[in-house]
Design a protein around this motif. Structure first.
Motif, PDB file in Angstrom:
ATOM      1  N   ASN A 179       0.849  -1.193   0.000  1.00 24.27           N
ATOM      2  CA  ASN A 179       0.000   0.000   0.000  1.00 24.27           C
ATOM      3  C   ASN A 179       0.886   1.244   0.000  1.00 24.27           C
ATOM      4  OD1 ASN A 179      -1.749   2.100   0.534  1.00 24.27           O
ATOM      5  ND2 ASN A 179      -2.902   1.022   2.102  1.00 24.27           N
ATOM      6  N   LEU A 180       0.751   2.054  -1.062  1.00 22.21           N
ATOM      7  CA  LEU A 180       1.522   3.295  -1.193  1.00 22.21           C
ATOM      8  C   LEU A 180       0.599   4.517  -1.193  1.00 22.21           C
ATOM      9  CD1 LEU A 180       4.034   2.163  -3.973  1.00 22.21           C
ATOM     10  CD2 LEU A 180       4.484   2.379  -1.530  1.00 22.21           C
ATOM     11  N   TYR A 186       4.766   3.258   3.433  1.00 25.16           N
ATOM     12  CA  TYR A 186       4.290   2.044   2.757  1.00 25.16           C
ATOM     13  C   TYR A 186       3.852   1.058   3.822  1.00 25.16           C
ATOM     14  CZ  TYR A 186       8.371  -0.781   4.058  1.00 25.16           C
ATOM     15  OH  TYR A 186       9.314  -1.490   4.761  1.00 25.16           O
ATOM     16  N   SER A 187       2.915   0.185   3.489  1.00 23.91           N
ATOM     17  CA  SER A 187       2.605  -0.946   4.362  1.00 23.91           C
ATOM     18  C   SER A 187       2.396  -2.169   3.484  1.00 23.91           C
ATOM     19  CB  SER A 187       1.386  -0.659   5.238  1.00 23.91           C
ATOM     20  OG  SER A 187       0.264  -0.378   4.434  1.00 23.91           O
ATOM     21  N   VAL A 209       8.749   4.896   4.837  1.00 16.51           N
ATOM     22  CA  VAL A 209       8.724   4.245   6.148  1.00 16.51           C
ATOM     23  C   VAL A 209       7.373   3.578   6.372  1.00 16.51           C
ATOM     24  CG1 VAL A 209      10.372   5.835   7.195  1.00 16.51           C
ATOM     25  CG2 VAL A 209       7.935   6.377   7.293  1.00 16.51           C
ATOM     26  N   MET A 210       7.369   2.633   7.298  1.00 18.34           N
ATOM     27  CA  MET A 210       6.112   2.044   7.739  1.00 18.34           C
ATOM     28  C   MET A 210       5.395   3.086   8.600  1.00 18.34           C
ATOM     29  SD  MET A 210       5.686  -1.290   7.055  1.00 18.34           S
ATOM     30  CE  MET A 210       6.427  -2.897   7.031  1.00 18.34           C
ATOM     31  N   PRO A 211       4.065   3.232   8.486  1.00 18.02           N
ATOM     32  CA  PRO A 211       3.371   4.269   9.252  1.00 18.02           C
ATOM     33  C   PRO A 211       3.600   4.167  10.754  1.00 18.02           C
ATOM     34  CG  PRO A 211       1.907   3.347   7.609  1.00 18.02           C
ATOM     35  CD  PRO A 211       3.168   2.529   7.559  1.00 18.02           C
ATOM     36  N   TYR A 216       8.441   7.790  12.279  1.00 18.23           N
ATOM     37  CA  TYR A 216       7.305   8.435  11.614  1.00 18.23           C
ATOM     38  C   TYR A 216       6.599   9.365  12.598  1.00 18.23           C
ATOM     39  CZ  TYR A 216       2.944   8.989   9.046  1.00 18.23           C
ATOM     40  OH  TYR A 216       1.861   9.508   8.407  1.00 18.23           O
ATOM     41  N   ARG A 217       6.522  10.642  12.268  1.00 16.54           N
ATOM     42  CA  ARG A 217       5.881  11.616  13.172  1.00 16.54           C
ATOM     43  C   ARG A 217       4.614  12.158  12.523  1.00 16.54           C
ATOM     44  NH1 ARG A 217       8.408   9.550  16.226  1.00 16.54           N
ATOM     45  NH2 ARG A 217      10.233  10.158  17.416  1.00 16.54           N
TER      46      ARG A 217
END
Length: 217
Positions: A179-180, A186-187, A209-211, A216-217
């Motif tokens: 998922n982009l 991305y996941s 980065v992964m959410p 991730y901020r």
């Protein structure tokens, strides 16, 4: 000439609203025209799957992705991953048939690393809806014989020979689905057969980065 003939026959079948069996770079699939709502209904019936499981679309080249998806990543990223055994999930655009996965704003898009499938999508001038050639929840298939039970319901089955290695469980995993749809993130929806190389490109080359990643901020 034979190749052209097969493509022409396949395009004709698809344009008549039929569902056909096709080889890809990962496993065998069944395909129909994504913009044909009647054909979409048919593909779900053949699979015996519930209508809430999304179908991916298959296009012939990277440029086509922009017509049917809202692309959130740099163009070179698309070219680094595609064609290949990866399905990229983006927000869908208004151009895509509303009856395709009406329950989600997202859509997975593929360009198989398979000359036949690329040519077929280009010749149709619209995306193909693509799903694995098996009854829902049964194992994926690497030869046309393995989905013989579906043949009577398909207008055409294109035998591309054996795909992958029958002894390797990895070869039945299908594409890696990522998922982009959120910029910068991305996941992984399905690890599939190309997880390591896909993550390597996303993280190292494009700093995605992964959410839920600490950075991730």
């Amino acid at each position: 000439a034979e190749w052209k003939e097969i493509i022409r026959t396949a395009v004709d079948a698809l344009q008549q609203g039929s569902v056909i069996g096709v080889p890809t770079d990962t496993i065998y699939g069944i395909a129909c025209l994504a913009q044909n709502s009647e054909a979409i209904r048919r593909i779900y019936e053949i699979k015996g799957r519930n209508g809430n499981k999304p179908l991916a679309i298959c296009v012939g080249n990277v440029e086509d992705i922009y017509r049917y998806c809202t692309v959130t990543v740099p163009d070179p990223l698309l070219h680094d991953l595609l064609p290949g055994p990866v399905t990229l999930v983006f927000e869908r655009s208004g151009t895509l048939n509303k009856d395709l996965n009406p329950f989600t704003p997202l859509v997975g898009v593929r360009i198989p690393n398979h000359a036949f499938m690329q040519e077929l999508a280009l010749k149709c001038h619209e995306p193909l809806a693509l799903t694995s050639a098996n009854i829902s929840s049964q194992g994926s298939t690497l030869t046309v014989e393995e989905f013989q039970d579906l043949w009577p319901r398909l207008a055409l089955v294109i035998d591309g020979g054996r795909i992958g290695d029958a002894c390797s469980p990895e070869s039945r995993l299908g594409s890696t689905v990522v998922n982009l749809s959120i910029p910068g993130c991305y996941s992984i929806i399905r690890p599939g057969c190309a997880l390591a190389v896909t993550e390597e490109i996303l993280q190292n080359r494009y700093s995605l980065v992964m959410p839920w990643h600490p950075s991730y901020r």
